[in-house]
Every structure is written in C-alpha cells, then in structure tokens.
Design a protein around this motif. Structure first.
Motif, PDB file in Angstrom:
ATOM      1  N   LYS A  71       0.836  -1.210   0.000  1.00  0.00           N
ATOM      2  CA  LYS A  71       0.000   0.000   0.000  1.00  0.00           C
ATOM      3  C   LYS A  71       0.871   1.260   0.000  1.00  0.00           C
ATOM      4  O   LYS A  71       0.598   2.216  -0.729  1.00  0.00           O
ATOM      5  CB  LYS A  71      -0.938  -0.008   1.205  1.00  0.00           C
ATOM      6  CG  LYS A  71      -2.016  -1.072   1.101  1.00  0.00           C
ATOM      7  CD  LYS A  71      -2.850  -1.165   2.358  1.00  0.00           C
ATOM      8  CE  LYS A  71      -3.819  -2.333   2.255  1.00  0.00           C
ATOM      9  NZ  LYS A  71      -4.516  -2.589   3.514  1.00  0.00           N
ATOM     10  N   PHE A  72       1.907   1.254   0.812  1.00  0.00           N
ATOM     11  CA  PHE A  72       2.838   2.384   0.881  1.00  0.00           C
ATOM     12  C   PHE A  72       3.546   2.570  -0.456  1.00  0.00           C
ATOM     13  O   PHE A  72       3.606   3.690  -0.994  1.00  0.00           O
ATOM     14  CB  PHE A  72       3.841   2.142   2.010  1.00  0.00           C
ATOM     15  CG  PHE A  72       4.885   3.210   2.168  1.00  0.00           C
ATOM     16  CD1 PHE A  72       4.547   4.481   2.576  1.00  0.00           C
ATOM     17  CD2 PHE A  72       6.227   2.921   1.919  1.00  0.00           C
ATOM     18  CE1 PHE A  72       5.525   5.473   2.736  1.00  0.00           C
ATOM     19  CE2 PHE A  72       7.199   3.899   2.079  1.00  0.00           C
ATOM     20  CZ  PHE A  72       6.846   5.168   2.479  1.00  0.00           C
ATOM     21  N   ALA A  73       4.047   1.492  -1.035  1.00  0.00           N
ATOM     22  CA  ALA A  73       4.759   1.567  -2.313  1.00  0.00           C
ATOM     23  C   ALA A  73       3.831   2.053  -3.430  1.00  0.00           C
ATOM     24  O   ALA A  73       4.255   2.834  -4.291  1.00  0.00           O
ATOM     25  CB  ALA A  73       5.359   0.204  -2.654  1.00  0.00           C
ATOM     26  N   ASP A  74       2.585   1.612  -3.414  1.00  0.00           N
ATOM     27  CA  ASP A  74       1.627   2.055  -4.433  1.00  0.00           C
ATOM     28  C   ASP A  74       1.375   3.557  -4.345  1.00  0.00           C
ATOM     29  O   ASP A  74       1.261   4.230  -5.372  1.00  0.00           O
ATOM     30  CB  ASP A  74       0.309   1.297  -4.312  1.00  0.00           C
ATOM     31  CG  ASP A  74       0.400  -0.145  -4.797  1.00  0.00           C
ATOM     32  OD1 ASP A  74       1.390  -0.496  -5.482  1.00  0.00           O
ATOM     33  OD2 ASP A  74      -0.517  -0.932  -4.465  1.00  0.00           O
ATOM     34  N   VAL A  75       1.320   4.084  -3.133  1.00  0.00           N
ATOM     35  CA  VAL A  75       1.148   5.533  -2.972  1.00  0.00           C
ATOM     36  C   VAL A  75       2.376   6.259  -3.508  1.00  0.00           C
ATOM     37  O   VAL A  75       2.252   7.282  -4.191  1.00  0.00           O
ATOM     38  CB  VAL A  75       0.869   5.916  -1.497  1.00  0.00           C
ATOM     39  CG1 VAL A  75       0.871   7.427  -1.304  1.00  0.00           C
ATOM     40  CG2 VAL A  75      -0.473   5.344  -1.040  1.00  0.00           C
ATOM     41  N   MET A  76       3.565   5.728  -3.245  1.00  0.00           N
ATOM     42  CA  MET A  76       4.780   6.339  -3.777  1.00  0.00           C
ATOM     43  C   MET A  76       4.729   6.381  -5.307  1.00  0.00           C
ATOM     44  O   MET A  76       5.057   7.406  -5.912  1.00  0.00           O
ATOM     45  CB  MET A  76       6.020   5.577  -3.310  1.00  0.00           C
ATOM     46  CG  MET A  76       6.327   5.740  -1.834  1.00  0.00           C
ATOM     47  SD  MET A  76       7.699   4.702  -1.261  1.00  0.00           S
ATOM     48  CE  MET A  76       9.080   5.459  -2.096  1.00  0.00           C
ATOM     49  N   ARG A  77       4.323   5.274  -5.917  1.00  0.00           N
ATOM     50  CA  ARG A  77       4.229   5.219  -7.387  1.00  0.00           C
ATOM     51  C   ARG A  77       3.202   6.225  -7.915  1.00  0.00           C
ATOM     52  O   ARG A  77       3.477   6.957  -8.874  1.00  0.00           O
ATOM     53  CB  ARG A  77       3.833   3.813  -7.827  1.00  0.00           C
ATOM     54  CG  ARG A  77       4.929   2.798  -7.680  1.00  0.00           C
ATOM     55  CD  ARG A  77       4.468   1.417  -8.167  1.00  0.00           C
ATOM     56  NE  ARG A  77       5.471   0.446  -7.826  1.00  0.00           N
ATOM     57  CZ  ARG A  77       5.373  -0.401  -6.788  1.00  0.00           C
ATOM     58  NH1 ARG A  77       4.292  -0.415  -6.021  1.00  0.00           N
ATOM     59  NH2 ARG A  77       6.350  -1.239  -6.542  1.00  0.00           N
ATOM     60  N   ASP A  78       2.031   6.232  -7.300  1.00  0.00           N
ATOM     61  CA  ASP A  78       0.974   7.156  -7.738  1.00  0.00           C
ATOM     62  C   ASP A  78       1.419   8.604  -7.595  1.00  0.00           C
ATOM     63  O   ASP A  78       1.200   9.421  -8.486  1.00  0.00           O
ATOM     64  CB  ASP A  78      -0.309   6.940  -6.940  1.00  0.00           C
ATOM     65  CG  ASP A  78      -1.003   5.627  -7.265  1.00  0.00           C
ATOM     66  OD1 ASP A  78      -0.684   5.011  -8.309  1.00  0.00           O
ATOM     67  OD2 ASP A  78      -1.873   5.215  -6.469  1.00  0.00           O
ATOM     68  N   ASN A  79       2.043   8.912  -6.484  1.00  0.00           N
ATOM     69  CA  ASN A  79       2.518  10.276  -6.260  1.00  0.00           C
ATOM     70  C   ASN A  79       3.556  10.666  -7.305  1.00  0.00           C
ATOM     71  O   ASN A  79       3.541  11.780  -7.823  1.00  0.00           O
ATOM     72  CB  ASN A  79       3.122  10.418  -4.858  1.00  0.00           C
ATOM     73  CG  ASN A  79       2.074  10.413  -3.770  1.00  0.00           C
ATOM     74  OD1 ASN A  79       0.884  10.511  -4.022  1.00  0.00           O
ATOM     75  ND2 ASN A  79       2.522  10.288  -2.537  1.00  0.00           N
ATOM     76  N   GLY A  80       4.449   9.763  -7.609  1.00  0.00           N
ATOM     77  CA  GLY A  80       5.478  10.041  -8.605  1.00  0.00           C
ATOM     78  C   GLY A  80       4.881  10.316  -9.971  1.00  0.00           C
ATOM     79  O   GLY A  80       5.263  11.275 -10.653  1.00  0.00           O
ATOM     80  N   ARG A  81       3.928   9.489 -10.384  1.00  0.00           N
ATOM     81  CA  ARG A  81       3.283   9.693 -11.687  1.00  0.00           C
ATOM     82  C   ARG A  81       2.519  11.011 -11.724  1.00  0.00           C
ATOM     83  O   ARG A  81       2.600  11.755 -12.716  1.00  0.00           O
ATOM     84  CB  ARG A  81       2.331   8.537 -11.991  1.00  0.00           C
ATOM     85  CG  ARG A  81       3.026   7.289 -12.497  1.00  0.00           C
ATOM     86  CD  ARG A  81       2.028   6.257 -12.982  1.00  0.00           C
ATOM     87  NE  ARG A  81       1.169   5.758 -11.920  1.00  0.00           N
ATOM     88  CZ  ARG A  81       1.449   4.699 -11.166  1.00  0.00           C
ATOM     89  NH1 ARG A  81       2.566   4.028 -11.346  1.00  0.00           N
ATOM     90  NH2 ARG A  81       0.614   4.304 -10.229  1.00  0.00           N
ATOM     91  N   THR A  82       1.810  11.297 -10.661  1.00  0.00           N
ATOM     92  CA  THR A  82       1.013  12.525 -10.636  1.00  0.00           C
ATOM     93  C   THR A  82       1.888  13.761 -10.708  1.00  0.00           C
ATOM     94  O   THR A  82       1.618  14.676 -11.495  1.00  0.00           O
ATOM     95  CB  THR A  82       0.131  12.563  -9.370  1.00  0.00           C
ATOM     96  OG1 THR A  82      -0.746  11.441  -9.415  1.00  0.00           O
ATOM     97  CG2 THR A  82      -0.664  13.847  -9.286  1.00  0.00           C
ATOM     98  N   MET A  83       2.946  13.798  -9.916  1.00  0.00           N
ATOM     99  CA  MET A  83       3.806  14.982  -9.938  1.00  0.00           C
ATOM    100  C   MET A  83       4.533  15.109 -11.266  1.00  0.00           C
ATOM    101  O   MET A  83       4.696  16.219 -11.782  1.00  0.00           O
ATOM    102  CB  MET A  83       4.799  14.961  -8.777  1.00  0.00           C
ATOM    103  CG  MET A  83       4.180  15.325  -7.448  1.00  0.00           C
ATOM    104  SD  MET A  83       3.176  16.823  -7.469  1.00  0.00           S
ATOM    105  CE  MET A  83       4.397  18.078  -7.704  1.00  0.00           C
TER     106      MET A  83
END
Length: 172
Positions: A71-83
């Motif tokens: 869950k933590f890693a998925d948020v990191m990935r999503d945040n990276g793509r969004t930014m």
C-alpha cells in the motif's frame, strides 16, 4: 514516532515525486500518453522503483508486512506519476502562461504535494506500527538521513528551476 512522521511529511513536501492529485482536465489524452512514454518518464519511474526496492531491503520488510508495504509503495508510485504529469504540463505551458495562470498552477502543484504527503503518511503509519523495534530504528535513521540530504540539495536550487526531472530527483 511523531517526530519521524513529521520528518516524513516535511520531506515529502520537499519531494514532489511523492505528491499526488488528479491531473487537470485540460490535459489531452494523447499528449499525456506521449509524455508518459517519454524517456524521462521511464527514468523517473525507474528512480521511484529503485527507491521502493532500496527501502524494502533496508527496512527488512517481512512477509507479514508485505500488505502494508504494498500500500505504501503504491502511494509512492501514484505520487510520482502525478507529480511528473503536473510538472510536464507546467513545462509545456510555461511560455504561454499569464502570471495568474502561473500562480494557479503553482497552487495546484503545492496542493498536490500536500495531498500526496497526507496519503503517504496515512499509508506509512500502519506499516511503521507493524515494524519491529529494530526496523523502526532503521526507518528512523533512513528517513532522517534522506531528509537531511534532501534539505541540503534544495538549499542551492533556484525557485521554479528545471521542472519534472529535478523535482523527481529527491528521495524520501
């Protein structure tokens, strides 16, 4: 623990690679797809994946902790793509933006940082609670060391410089 979470939140605010929000509706789908397939996008995604792998290894994540870790890693990935998407849009529109448009876009990026940081902390909190005392020490040291490194990196950077690649270069 509160100090670690505050440090994590502050670090994430300084690291746009981990922020998340919705991409503006004005971005066209073909342009977004082309930008996502660009070599820079692959490099940014690779850096995020490298950081996720490094953290997983250094924190000695156990099989029992994998669910919280994912869950933590998925948020990191999503945040990276969004930014990355937001910075690509900013770069593409830079020459035609009015001062008001510039401020609105900066507001959107800042809000994305805040929203992404909140989601990152929310995902990290149960993971951190599941860590053993040894793992918590490793996490505390890792985030504290990376926070100091990130702070020094940002101290000499010009405001609004370099765009998505510079923004995604820092780590949590």
């Amino acid at each position: 623990m509160k100090r670690t979470l505050v440090a994590l939140a502050a670090l994430c605010a300084l690291s746009p690679v981990f922020a998340q929000t919705s991409a503006p509706a004005s971005a066209s789908a073909p342009a977004a797809q082309a930008a996502a397939s660009a070599p820079g996008a692959s490099k940014r995604e690779a850096r995020v994946e490298e950081r996720i792998a490094d953290l997983h290894s250094s924190l000695k994540i156990t099989p029992q902790q994998e669910d919280q870790w994912s869950k933590f890693a998925d948020v990191m990935r999503d945040n990276g793509r969004t930014m990355a998407d937001l910075y690509r849009q900013r770069i593409a529109q830079r020459e035609t933006m009015s001062a008001l448009d510039d401020m609105k876009q900066y507001e959107q990026i800042t809000q994305a940082n805040a929203d992404g940081t909140k989601r990152l902390v929310e995902a990290f909190e149960p993971l951190y609670a599941s860590l053993s005392p040894e793992q918590k020490k490793l996490a505390d040291t890792s985030f504290r060391d990376e926070h100091g490194k990130s702070k020094r990196t940002h101290a000499h950077r010009r405001p609004h410089a370099a765009g998505a690649d510079a923004a995604s270069a820092t780590k949590p």
